[in-house]
Design an enzyme around this catalytic site. Structure first.
Site, PDB file in Angstrom:
ATOM      1  N   MET A  30       4.514   2.460 -29.409  1.00  0.00           N
ATOM      2  CA  MET A  30       5.080   3.530 -30.229  1.00  0.00           C
ATOM      3  C   MET A  30       6.397   3.062 -30.847  1.00  0.00           C
ATOM      4  SD  MET A  30       3.996   7.082 -28.466  1.00  0.00           S
ATOM      5  CE  MET A  30       5.254   7.130 -27.220  1.00  0.00           C
ATOM      6  N   HIS A  37       8.278  -4.392 -24.112  1.00  0.00           N
ATOM      7  CA  HIS A  37       7.241  -4.545 -25.143  1.00  0.00           C
ATOM      8  C   HIS A  37       7.083  -6.025 -25.508  1.00  0.00           C
ATOM      9  CE1 HIS A  37       8.685  -0.327 -26.302  1.00  0.00           C
ATOM     10  NE2 HIS A  37       7.398  -0.140 -26.104  1.00  0.00           N
TER      11      HIS A  37
HETATM   12  P1  AMP Z   1       5.148   2.668 -25.549  1.00  0.00           P
HETATM   13  O1  AMP Z   1       5.762   2.142 -26.793  1.00  0.00           O
HETATM   14  O2  AMP Z   1       6.118   3.306 -24.609  1.00  0.00           O
HETATM   15  O3  AMP Z   1       3.903   3.481 -25.801  1.00  0.00           O
HETATM   16  O4  AMP Z   1       4.636   1.398 -24.762  1.00  0.00           O
HETATM   17  C1  AMP Z   1       3.784   0.464 -25.355  1.00  0.00           C
HETATM   18  C2  AMP Z   1       3.290  -0.479 -24.294  1.00  0.00           C
HETATM   19  O5  AMP Z   1       4.402  -1.146 -23.688  1.00  0.00           O
HETATM   20  C3  AMP Z   1       2.543   0.236 -23.152  1.00  0.00           C
HETATM   21  O6  AMP Z   1       1.425  -0.561 -22.766  1.00  0.00           O
HETATM   22  C4  AMP Z   1       3.581   0.304 -22.067  1.00  0.00           C
HETATM   23  O7  AMP Z   1       3.029   0.355 -20.764  1.00  0.00           O
HETATM   24  C5  AMP Z   1       4.319  -1.010 -22.292  1.00  0.00           C
HETATM   25  N1  AMP Z   1       5.658  -0.950 -21.705  1.00  0.00           N
HETATM   26  C6  AMP Z   1       6.609  -0.007 -21.924  1.00  0.00           C
HETATM   27  N2  AMP Z   1       7.701  -0.260 -21.161  1.00  0.00           N
HETATM   28  C7  AMP Z   1       7.429  -1.399 -20.454  1.00  0.00           C
HETATM   29  C8  AMP Z   1       8.149  -2.174 -19.495  1.00  0.00           C
HETATM   30  N3  AMP Z   1       9.375  -1.830 -19.098  1.00  0.00           N
HETATM   31  N4  AMP Z   1       7.560  -3.279 -18.988  1.00  0.00           N
HETATM   32  C9  AMP Z   1       6.304  -3.635 -19.378  1.00  0.00           C
HETATM   33  N5  AMP Z   1       5.571  -2.942 -20.279  1.00  0.00           N
HETATM   34  C10 AMP Z   1       6.127  -1.844 -20.817  1.00  0.00           C
END
Ligand code: AMP
Length: 286
Positions: A30, A37
């Site tokens: 997102m 990320h």
């Molecule tokens: P989001 O933008 O929050 O939807 O996250 C996108 C992807 O990044 C998802 O697969 C999350 O699980 C992963 N993600 C977010 N924060 C972390 C983190 N601290 N460590 C590893 N992966 C992450």
């Protein structure tokens, strides 16, 4: 690296990759990218010929009282952060490009979405499944890379891939943390300085409970689960969190542990004022 905004440009690019028999790794996000990320993007680089990162704040996965409007949208900074990586495509569509006004079809998870975050975020996982399946259909990835920070989301996507025979290999990447242990998240920036100072206690509480569990055999774990969940919940309350849940489950199934469980997981969701934080820790029993 190209930034594409339309389905037709994306389809054209994917068509070329397929004609050239290039493998594709896909990282859905997102946006408002942070090092967590980027660790997924690094893995994607190592995994396939072509890397596609999507940046889309998906309205379907936010409840009516959640932070959809407030969610940070920082596309230019995100593109700059991705520049050093071998990313081929940043796909950043507008919502009206993705969702037709009179769409009739959505994905429903009838299992794991009823527990943990699903109990507090009605419709959230259906919104996640719907966008992820749509993006899978558009990107046609060989590999999809997700973070294990959102562990329940990972298991829900895994179930969707299995249930619907989706032809993609799912990879889970460990949680990337700040130096003080706080799991990186785009929502951490909502924290006031005082709450930011308190936030690492969430992971410290998980680690303390994990230490206790890892000294036990599975029978003792099963006996003590309720007590340990309650203690962790109370510790969080004393420290200033409002916990929604602290649950200890079998890490493979997200069911209550049984005598055959060999990996447990402690999952937590807690508020610091208006900021909702989630985290988890996995314990491999010896
Ligand atoms: P989001 O933008 O929050 O939807 O996250 C996108 C992807 O990044 C998802 O697969 C999350 O699980 C992963 N993600 C977010 N924060 C972390 C983190 N601290 N460590 C590893 N992966 C992450």
């Amino acid at each position: 690296m190209q930034t594409l905004h339309t389905l037709s440009d994306l389809k054209h690019f994917i068509h070329t990759c397929k004609r050239e028999h290039k493998s594709i790794a896909f990282v859905p996000t997102m946006g408002n990218l942070h090092a967590g990320h980027l660790s997924l993007v690094s893995e994607a680089n190592k995994t396939a010929d072509v890397v596609v990162v999507s940046i889309f704040v998906n309205p379907l996965q936010f409840g009516p009282n959640e932070d959809f409007d407030q969610y940070p949208r920082t596309l230019d900074a995100d593109i700059a952060q991705l520049a050093p990586y071998e990313v081929d495509i940043v796909f950043a569509p507008q919502a009206n490009e993705i969702y037709a006004p009179h769409r009739q079809t959505a994905i429903t998870n009838r299992g794991l979405s009823n527990i943990l975050c699903g109990q507090y975020r009605e419709g959230h996982f259906d919104g996640v499944c719907t966008i992820v399946l749509k993006l899978f259909n558009l990107v046609e990835p060989d590999y999809a890379i997700f973070g294990l920070k959102d562990y329940q989301q990972f298991k829900v996507i895994e179930a969707m891939i299995n249930d619907l025979n989706i032809n993609v290999s799912l990879k889970g990447i460990p949680t990337y943390r700040e130096n003080d242990g706080l799991a990186m998240s785009s929502r951490n920036q909502y924290l006031s300085p005082a709450d930011r100072a308190l936030a690492p206690k969430l992971y410290e509480t998980l680690k303390a409970t994990a230490k206790t569990l890892s000294a036990f055999n599975i029978e003792r774990c099963i006996t003590d689960i309720h007590t340990l969940e309650t203690q962790a919940h109370q510790n969080l309350t004393q420290q200033g969190f409002t916990a929604q849940y602290v649950n200890i489950l079998d890490a493979d199934t997200l069911l209550p542990p049984s005598k055959t469980s060999n990996k447990l997981i402690i999952l937590v969701a807690a508020y610091l004022n208006n900021t909702r934080l989630i985290d988890n820790i996995v314990i491999t029993l010896t």
